[in-house]
Motif scaffolding. Sequence first.
Motif, mmCIF file in Angstrom:
data_model
loop_
_atom_site.group_PDB
_atom_site.id
_atom_site.type_symbol
_atom_site.label_atom_id
_atom_site.label_comp_id
_atom_site.label_asym_id
_atom_site.label_seq_id
_atom_site.Cartn_x
_atom_site.Cartn_y
_atom_site.Cartn_z
ATOM 1 N N UNK A 16 0.830 -1.202 0.000
ATOM 2 C CA UNK A 16 0.000 0.000 0.000
ATOM 3 C C UNK A 16 0.868 1.257 0.000
ATOM 4 N N UNK A 17 1.942 1.239 0.771
ATOM 5 C CA UNK A 17 2.851 2.391 0.820
ATOM 6 C C UNK A 17 3.518 2.602 -0.539
ATOM 7 N N UNK A 18 3.932 1.525 -1.191
ATOM 8 C CA UNK A 18 4.545 1.636 -2.520
ATOM 9 C C UNK A 18 3.549 2.182 -3.532
ATOM 10 N N UNK A 19 2.300 1.749 -3.456
ATOM 11 C CA UNK A 19 1.278 2.256 -4.365
ATOM 12 C C UNK A 19 1.050 3.749 -4.168
ATOM 13 N N UNK A 20 0.998 4.179 -2.911
ATOM 14 C CA UNK A 20 0.817 5.608 -2.628
ATOM 15 C C UNK A 20 2.003 6.416 -3.164
ATOM 16 N N UNK A 21 3.212 5.902 -2.951
ATOM 17 C CA UNK A 21 4.417 6.579 -3.432
ATOM 18 C C UNK A 21 4.399 6.689 -4.964
ATOM 19 N N UNK A 22 4.020 5.618 -5.630
ATOM 20 C CA UNK A 22 3.956 5.610 -7.086
ATOM 21 C C UNK A 22 2.915 6.610 -7.586
ATOM 22 N N UNK A 23 1.769 6.653 -6.939
ATOM 23 C CA UNK A 23 0.714 7.585 -7.334
ATOM 24 C C UNK A 23 1.189 9.029 -7.187
ATOM 25 N N UNK A 27 1.561 11.676 -10.280
ATOM 26 C CA UNK A 27 0.857 12.966 -10.252
ATOM 27 C C UNK A 27 1.844 14.113 -10.440
ATOM 28 N N UNK A 28 3.004 14.024 -9.801
ATOM 29 C CA UNK A 28 4.026 15.061 -9.938
ATOM 30 C C UNK A 28 4.514 15.137 -11.379
ATOM 31 N N UNK A 29 4.712 13.980 -12.020
ATOM 32 C CA UNK A 29 5.146 13.967 -13.418
ATOM 33 C C UNK A 29 4.090 14.611 -14.306
ATOM 34 N N UNK A 30 2.831 14.324 -14.046
ATOM 35 C CA UNK A 30 1.746 14.898 -14.841
ATOM 36 C C UNK A 30 1.713 16.415 -14.684
ATOM 37 N N UNK A 31 1.886 16.895 -13.455
ATOM 38 C CA UNK A 31 1.906 18.348 -13.226
ATOM 39 C C UNK A 31 3.062 18.994 -13.976
ATOM 40 N N UNK A 32 4.242 18.360 -13.950
ATOM 41 C CA UNK A 32 5.401 18.909 -14.657
ATOM 42 C C UNK A 32 5.148 18.970 -16.153
ATOM 43 N N UNK A 33 4.530 17.950 -16.708
ATOM 44 C CA UNK A 33 4.257 17.927 -18.144
ATOM 45 C C UNK A 33 3.283 19.038 -18.523
ATOM 46 N N UNK A 34 2.324 19.301 -17.672
ATOM 47 C CA UNK A 34 1.345 20.362 -17.948
ATOM 48 C C UNK A 34 1.985 21.736 -17.886
ATOM 49 N N UNK A 35 3.015 21.892 -17.060
ATOM 50 C CA UNK A 35 3.646 23.195 -16.883
ATOM 51 C C UNK A 35 4.653 23.525 -17.982
ATOM 52 N N UNK A 36 5.083 22.524 -18.773
ATOM 53 C CA UNK A 36 6.050 22.794 -19.830
ATOM 54 C C UNK A 36 5.436 23.695 -20.881
ATOM 55 N N UNK A 37 6.169 24.729 -21.304
ATOM 56 C CA UNK A 37 5.619 25.625 -22.324
ATOM 57 C C UNK A 37 5.524 24.922 -23.670
ATOM 58 N N UNK A 38 4.480 25.171 -24.422
ATOM 59 C CA UNK A 38 4.356 24.546 -25.737
ATOM 60 C C UNK A 38 5.377 25.125 -26.717
ATOM 61 N N UNK A 39 5.669 24.374 -27.788
ATOM 62 C CA UNK A 39 6.568 24.864 -28.832
ATOM 63 C C UNK A 39 5.878 25.969 -29.612
ATOM 64 N N UNK A 40 6.670 26.744 -30.329
ATOM 65 C CA UNK A 40 6.116 27.865 -31.095
ATOM 66 C C UNK A 40 5.063 27.409 -32.088
#
Length: 56
Positions: A16-23, A27-40
């Motif tokens: 359960x702890x590993x699952x929470x850590x993975x989640x 989520x952090x990776x998804x937030x980072x991807x959303x924050x990347x500026x789009x190409x021109x």
Amino acid sequence: MSEGKSSEMTREERLAAKLRENLRRRKAQTREMREEPPHENGESDAQDLSKTGEPS
């Protein structure tokens, strides 16, 4: 016999702890991807590479 159950619970808690850590990590990776500026031109690097074989 209760000793087997106790180790089973420990394993479940560990999983359960590993699952929470993975989640949290995903989520952090998804937030980072959303924050990347789009190409021109609005295309990603992967699309650029697949069209020409070289980055544009």
